[in-house]
Structure formats: structure tokens, C-alpha cells
Design an enzyme around this catalytic site. Structure first.
Site, mmCIF file in Angstrom:
data_model
loop_
_atom_site.group_PDB
_atom_site.id
_atom_site.type_symbol
_atom_site.label_atom_id
_atom_site.label_comp_id
_atom_site.label_asym_id
_atom_site.label_seq_id
_atom_site.Cartn_x
_atom_site.Cartn_y
_atom_site.Cartn_z
ATOM 1 C CG HIS A 259 51.499 39.474 40.134
ATOM 2 N ND1 HIS A 259 50.735 40.559 40.494
ATOM 3 C CD2 HIS A 259 51.486 39.454 38.776
ATOM 4 C CE1 HIS A 259 50.285 41.178 39.420
ATOM 5 N NE2 HIS A 259 50.726 40.521 38.353
ATOM 6 C CB CYS A 260 48.177 38.700 45.060
ATOM 7 S SG CYS A 260 49.344 38.738 46.432
ATOM 8 C CG MET A 261 46.425 43.732 44.768
ATOM 9 S SD MET A 261 46.593 44.343 43.078
ATOM 10 C CE MET A 261 47.238 45.975 43.355
ATOM 11 N NE ARG B 8 51.457 38.430 50.862
ATOM 12 C CZ ARG B 8 51.270 37.892 52.026
ATOM 13 N NH1 ARG B 8 51.429 36.593 52.179
ATOM 14 N NH2 ARG B 8 50.900 38.606 53.065
#
Length: 662
Positions: free
Chosen positions: A28-30, A32
């Protein structure tokens, strides 16, 4: 335990992507959850978009489900915990139904989940980060240690047979070839460690290898040595050992990063490596090698003294405490110590003693198998974990069986202590290379002492079995599967609940948001990412950064979060806006490279304050769009007036004005 919303989102996402078995891996990113999908035909895109809590879906190299900051990390963690892997790790096959898992797959999945839970409970400290770095440096070398060590062990046996006259001189060349292969690893270990250390610390790998090679003093003749500046004695090749190499390459990484900032790009590739190697090379030879040499010699001498004086008692303590060290990640510091002992004495007497901890686990598992025979789920897990446990891979037994049950972990440690006492009492038992433990370590035991190691293994098996059989079996583990005892890890799955703190009500006031970077404001609708272009997460302004690398705080307020990969920062302003600064598109894949942020969550910031730097030139060279977005993620609480007249912006330029929604 995750709250209902997090669990619901995780389950509905899995349902609409074809289940966990259709996911290869997940990160995951910030904002998604990013999944690598095996078969896109199984994905129901429309249903995925319509999940309550999902802001959008992007089908790119990975399937990206937009959830938003603050929630995405919890959902992603819930999804990997359900499968029993860590973020970014490959998903096991056939994981939709546990009934389809083999015993080995089931215990490995459970072990991974429990291990992740144990690590999550541990507070990250500077010491633990250092130990993690040491682990990252040496883990890639483990296969080389094992292979070269085994070849060296065979060569030693054949050499003894040759001396005794049991084999002919025709074996000479074959023995020499094996020794050449062995020396290819251990003679140049400093080079390999230098390269891996550079990778870990963010330096150029080739430069790290050169610094490692410098400790071997290539080209220095015995008749014209370099001298220790502290005592005038001749420096010896390899003085300071692996510990010195790691420290020297860490210094190299600091010097190289500073030089990259100071040296103009046009001459950086020529000047930076030259200065870095020259300065750090001199520092390594004349300071690191003498000091690290004293440290490593003293460390090896102290360990040998403890084992020689303490004997069986020292062996018991070391064997009993090793598993708790593994649980807390402290065992990583032992790898360079093993290597130093091998370099100086030809063997490490620590490794056979510490290997007894795994043997204690085996004995404990056999006792559980017998006493808990009615608990088929537990016994199936034990059957899956025992074979690899006997071969020295203990994590499935530790995290899948004994640690979740509690008592068996303690009695297994006692078994390990008993085996360690036997090894310590016999003495002179060492391993000529680091590698596996258990039965698989037998070929690496120094010549003539393998039988003593086998006695230690048997003692640990018996000790772990007896201690567990009589004192270490929980009553609920002996219950039949017909009694719903949930999971063998029920104790570790129980999380105490706490009363939620009373939320502080925010009083919204008029405010302004300023540019987080210098550059040119561009239409948000032209941003290459479709979710951001639609302002799905909130009112947004997009800026194409200039070459200036500085990143500024856009509000007066507090830093709420910083992405692990440093490509995003979240703020809460004093006026109540929640502002996300997202630097670049898909730059999460850079894993922090070229991003250098200087703030941490919880810090107060002032509008226009420098909070870090980004090498935009390198980000662009890596193939990523550098457009940076300022997003008010709670813009529903405000009337937002976005500036459309600005072309060139800087840190003091107002890009959005907010008024509390009526």
C-alpha cells in the site's frame, strides 16, 4: 483486532478481486491498496468501485484500490494478516479455504501471522533498526556461507584421509579445487559485505565493495607495511574484520550523500566517487581498522573466555536464552560475531550451542503431538512444521506452535538449555561456517567433533520433550476439535480493549494553504493519475516542481503521518484542514530513494518551513511524473477557493483559501 469497518473493507475487496488466491502480492501507499492480480478476468471492477469506503479503482501495472490516508494502512495490514504474509511478500497458493492447505502450508501461514503480530507489538528503537540492517546485510550471503562451508568441510575430511594414507595423491587437485571455491567466499568476504552494506545504507554498491577490499590491504608487501597510527605496529590484512567494514561503509554512505548534494550534477559522477573513496579509504585504513581490530579481538576473546570458564553453565544459559533473542530480533547481532570467530579461530563455538534452541522446540513439539492427539488442527500443524524444524528451520514451530501456546515455548527453551549445557560441557565443538542449525549443521561441525554435537541434539530433544510433556501442555490445547477452541493461537490473538479517548472538537476558521514546493501550477484535470485528476480524495492543487529540491509545510499545524517511502506527508492545520501532500505519481515504487524528509509525526510545523528535500531530477530520470499535489482530504468541511491565476508558485504563494462550511 481490527474494527468492523476495516474487516468489512478487507473482505469485500478480496471478494471482488477473485479472493486471496487471485492475488500474487499486496502493498500500500498513502492512499491505495496495490495488488498484483493473477487473473484480471476474475476481478469485478464495478462492484469494487461501489464498495462503501472505496474512493476509486485504477487498473495499471497493479490494481490500485483508493481508500484514503489513515485507513489504507489498516485495511492492507488486515488483508495480509488474513493470508499470513507480510506486506510485499508473495501470497501462498490455494489459500481460499484452509481445508485445501497442506499441513506445512497451514503452519507456515499461521507462523507468519503470529510473527507479524509479535513484531507489531515491539517498539522500534535505534538498536532494533541497527539489528535489522545487520540482518539485511547478511541474509543474502547465507546460501554462500552454507555452500562454501560444506565444500570446505568435505575438503578438510579428504585432506585428513590423504594424510592418513587412506586415499591416493590423485585426490590432491580435487581437494585444491574445493579449497579454491571455499576461499572464493571467505577470503573476499569483506568485499561482499561492503557491497551489501552499501545497498543497505544507500551508498553506491561498487564503492562499498572497494572500501571492503581496502581492509584486505591489497598490494601492501610484508616488507613495506602500513603502520597502526596508535601503536606503530604493522597493520594486518583484514584487521577490524567485518564489523569494521560495516561501520566504514556506513560512513561512506553519509559522505557520498553529502557530496551528491554539494557537487554540481555536471561533474558529480567524476568528483563524488573519487573524493568519497579517498577520504573514507584513508579513514578506514588508519582509524577504523585499528579501533575495530581491538574491538573484534576483545569480543572474540571474551566469548571464548566465557565458554572456557563457564562450560556447561554458559552453554545452558546461551541455549535457553536464544529463542527469546530470536523473538525480539536481537539474534541478528550474532552473525558478524560468528564470522569474526571463524576468521580468527577457524570455527564458531557459539553456533552449535545456539542451535540447541531449535532442537528444544522439536522435543517440545513431539510432546505436544502425543499429549494433544485429540486436537487434530494442532497435530496437523506440528506434522507440517517438524520436518523443517529437525533440519534447523525453527520459525514454523516457534511462531506457529509453541509461542502462541505460551507454556511450550518456555519448556522448549529449557530443552535448548539442556542441549547447550552438553555442548558447552564437552567443549571444542564449533562450526566452520554459519548456516542452518539442527541436523543440517552436522556437516559444518569442525572435524572430529560432530558426534558431540549429535549428543547435544539428542539431549535437547529429550529435555524439551520431558519438560513439555509434564509441565508445558495447556489444558485447552488437549481438547478435541469438536470443542471450539478456535485456534491454537487464541491467546496471542486476544487483544485487550481500551476506552477510546474523548475526541477533541475542532473549531474550523478561515485559513490559507500555501505551495508545498516551488514550481509551476498545472490543472489538476491534466494529472496523469485518473483518481487524483478527479479530485476523488478532496479539493486539490497540482504543481510541477522546479529544480529546487526543497519541500515546505503548507500550513501552520502538526505533522500527522509521513509515508514509509517518504513520498507523502499528512498535516492537520491549526484551522482544522487535513492536508495531504503527495509528491510524484507512483513514486511509492522508489521506496524512499531520492526523498529526504526531516520531520516526523507529531512535530509542529509553521507555514513555509522546510520539511525535507527531493531530488526531482533523479525522480524524473527514474521514469516517474514529479507532479506534486496538495489535497484537502476533509474538504467537505470547508468551502474551498482554489487559485487559478498562479503560473509560477513558491513557498509563500497561496494556492487555496478555506472557509468553514455553514
Amino acid at each position: 483486532m481490527a474494527d468492523a469497518k476495516i474487516k468489512r473493507l478487507a473482505q469485500e475487496i478480496y471478494k471482488n478481486v477473485g479472493g486471496p488466491s487471485n492475488v500474487e502480492k499486496l502493498i500500500h501507499c498513502m492512499t491505495r491498496v496495490r495488488m498484483t492480480i493473477i487473473d484480471m478476468d476474475k476481478v469485478d471492477m464495478e462492484a469494487l468501485k461501489n464498495i462503501d469506503g472505496v474512493l476509486g479503482v485504477v487498473d495499471d501495472e497493479t490494481l490500485q484500490v483508493v481508500i484514503g490516508p489513515g485507513t489504507v494502512n489498516k485495511v492492507a495490514q488486515e488483508m495480509v494478516d488474513e493470508v499470513g504474509v507480510k506486506l510485499g511478500e508473495p501470497f501462498p497458493e490455494n489459500i481460499n479455504e484452509n481445508d485445501h492447505l497442506t499441513d506445512k502450508e497451514m503452519v507456515e501461514a499461521k507462523a507468519a501471522k503470529v510473527k507479524a503480530e509479535q513484531k507489531a507489538k515491539q517498539k522500534q528503537t535505534p538498536i532494533k533498526r541497527i539489528l535489522k540492517s545487520i540482518s539485511n546485510i547478511f541474509i543474502p550471503l547465507i546460501p554462500a556461507f552454507v555452500g562454501a562451508g560444506l565444500i570446505g568441510g568435505v575438503a578438510a575430511v579428504l585432506s585428513n584421509l590423504l594424510v592418513a594414507g587412506d586415499i591416493g595423491k590423485g585426490w590432491n587437485d580435487f581437494i585444491m579445487i574445493m579449497k579454491v571455491i571455499q576461499n572464493g567466499m571467505f577470503s573476499y568476504l569483506a568485499v561482499y559485505v561492503g557491497i551489501n552494506s552499501a545497498n543497505e545504507f544507500g551508498a553506491t554498491p561498487g564503492l562499498g565493495g572497494i572500501i571492503g577490499a581496502a581492509t584486505l590491504l591489497p598490494g601492501v608487501l610484508p616488507t613495506a607495511p602500513l603502520h597502526n597510527i596508535f601503536n606503530g605496529q604493522a597493520l594486518a590484512a583484514g584487521q577490524g574484520g567485518i564489523i569494521g567494514v560495516i561501520f566504514a561503509v556506513w560512513i561512506l554512505s553519509l559522505v557520498e550523500k553529502k557530496l551528491h548534494q554539494w557537487i554540481p550534477d555536471s561533474i558529480d559522477i567524476i568528483v563524488t566517487p573519487t573524493i568519497a573513496l579517498f577520504v573514507v579509504g584513508i579513514f578506514t585504513i588508519f582509524l577504523v581498522m585499528p579501533v575495530a581490530g581491538v574491538i573484534s579481538s576483545s569480543l572474540v576473546g571474551a566469548i571464548e573466555w566465557v565458554l572456557n570458564v563457564g562450560g556447561a553453565f554458559s552453554g545452558f544459559v546461551l541455549g535457553a536464552l536464544f529463542l527469546p533473542m530470536v523473538m525480539f530480533g536481537l539474534h541478528q547481532i550474532l552473525t558478524p560475531i560468528h564470522i569474526e570467530m571463524i576468521n580468527k579461530t577457524g570455527m564458531t563455538p557459539l553456533l552449535p550451542i545456539l542451535a540447541m534452541a531449535g532442537a528444544g522446540q522439536v522435543g517440545a513439539a513431539i510432546a505436544l503431538w502425543i499429549r494433544c492427539h485429540r486436537n487434530h488442527k494442532l497435530t496437523n500443524m506440528i506434522k507440517g512444521a517438524l520436518p523443517v524444524g529437525i533440519l534447523g528451520i525453527g520459525e514454523p514451530l516457534i511462531y506457529g506452535v509453541t509461542l502462541p501456546l505460551g507454556k511450550p515455548f518456555i519448556t522448549a527453551c529449557i530443552g535448548g538449555g539442556i542441549g547447550g549445557a552438553v555442548i558447552g560441557g564437552l567443549g571444542h565443538i564449533g562450526a566452520i561456517a554459519i548456516g542452518p542449525s539442527g541436523v543440517a549443521l552436522i556437516p559444518l561441525i569442525n572435524n572430529g567433533h560432530w558426534l558431540g554435537y549429535v549428543f547435544g541434539l539428542l539431549a535437547a530433544y529429550v529435555g524439551g520433550f520431558i519438560a513439555t510433556y509434564f509441565f508445558g501442555v495447556p489444558k485447552d490445547a488437549m481438547q478435541s476439535d469438536t470443542v471450539d477452541n478456535g485456534s491454537i493461537a487464541s491467546k496471542s490473538d486476544t487483544v485487550s480493549s481500551t476506552t477510546a479517548a474523548e475526541e477533541t472538537k475542532i473549531t474550523y476558521v478561515n485559513d490559507t494553504i500555501t505551495a508545498p514546493v516551488d514550481g509551476k501550477q498545472v490543472p489538476v484535470s491534466e494529472v496523469s493519475d485518473p483518481i487524483m485528476a478527479k479530485e476523488t480524495m478532496g479539493k486539490s492543487v497540482a504543481i510541477q516542481p522546479s529544480e529546487d529540491s526543497k519541500v515546505y509545510a503548507p500550513v501552520d499545524g502538526k505533522v500527522m503521518f509521513v509515508a514509509d517511502t517518504s513520498h507523502a506527508i499528512g498535516y492537520t492545520s491549526d484551522a482544522g484542514e487535513e492536508v495531504l501532500i503527495h509528491m510524484g505519481i507512483d513514486t511509492v515504487n522508489l521506496k524512499g530513494k531520492y526523498f529526504n524528509l526531516s520531520v516526523k509525526p507529531g512535530e509542529k510545523v509553521s507555514r513555509g518551513q522546510v520539511v525535507g528535500k527531493v531530488d526531482w531530477t533523479e525522480v524524473a530520470k527514474a521514469g516517474y511524473d514529479t507532479v506534486t499535489l496538495a489535497i484537502i482530504t476533509n474538504s467537505q468541511d470547508f468551502s474551498v477557493d482554489k487559485s487559478t491565476d498562479n503560473v509560477n508558485v513558491e513557498k509563500s504563494t497561496i494556492i487555496m483559501k478555506t472557509t468553514p462550511a455553514s
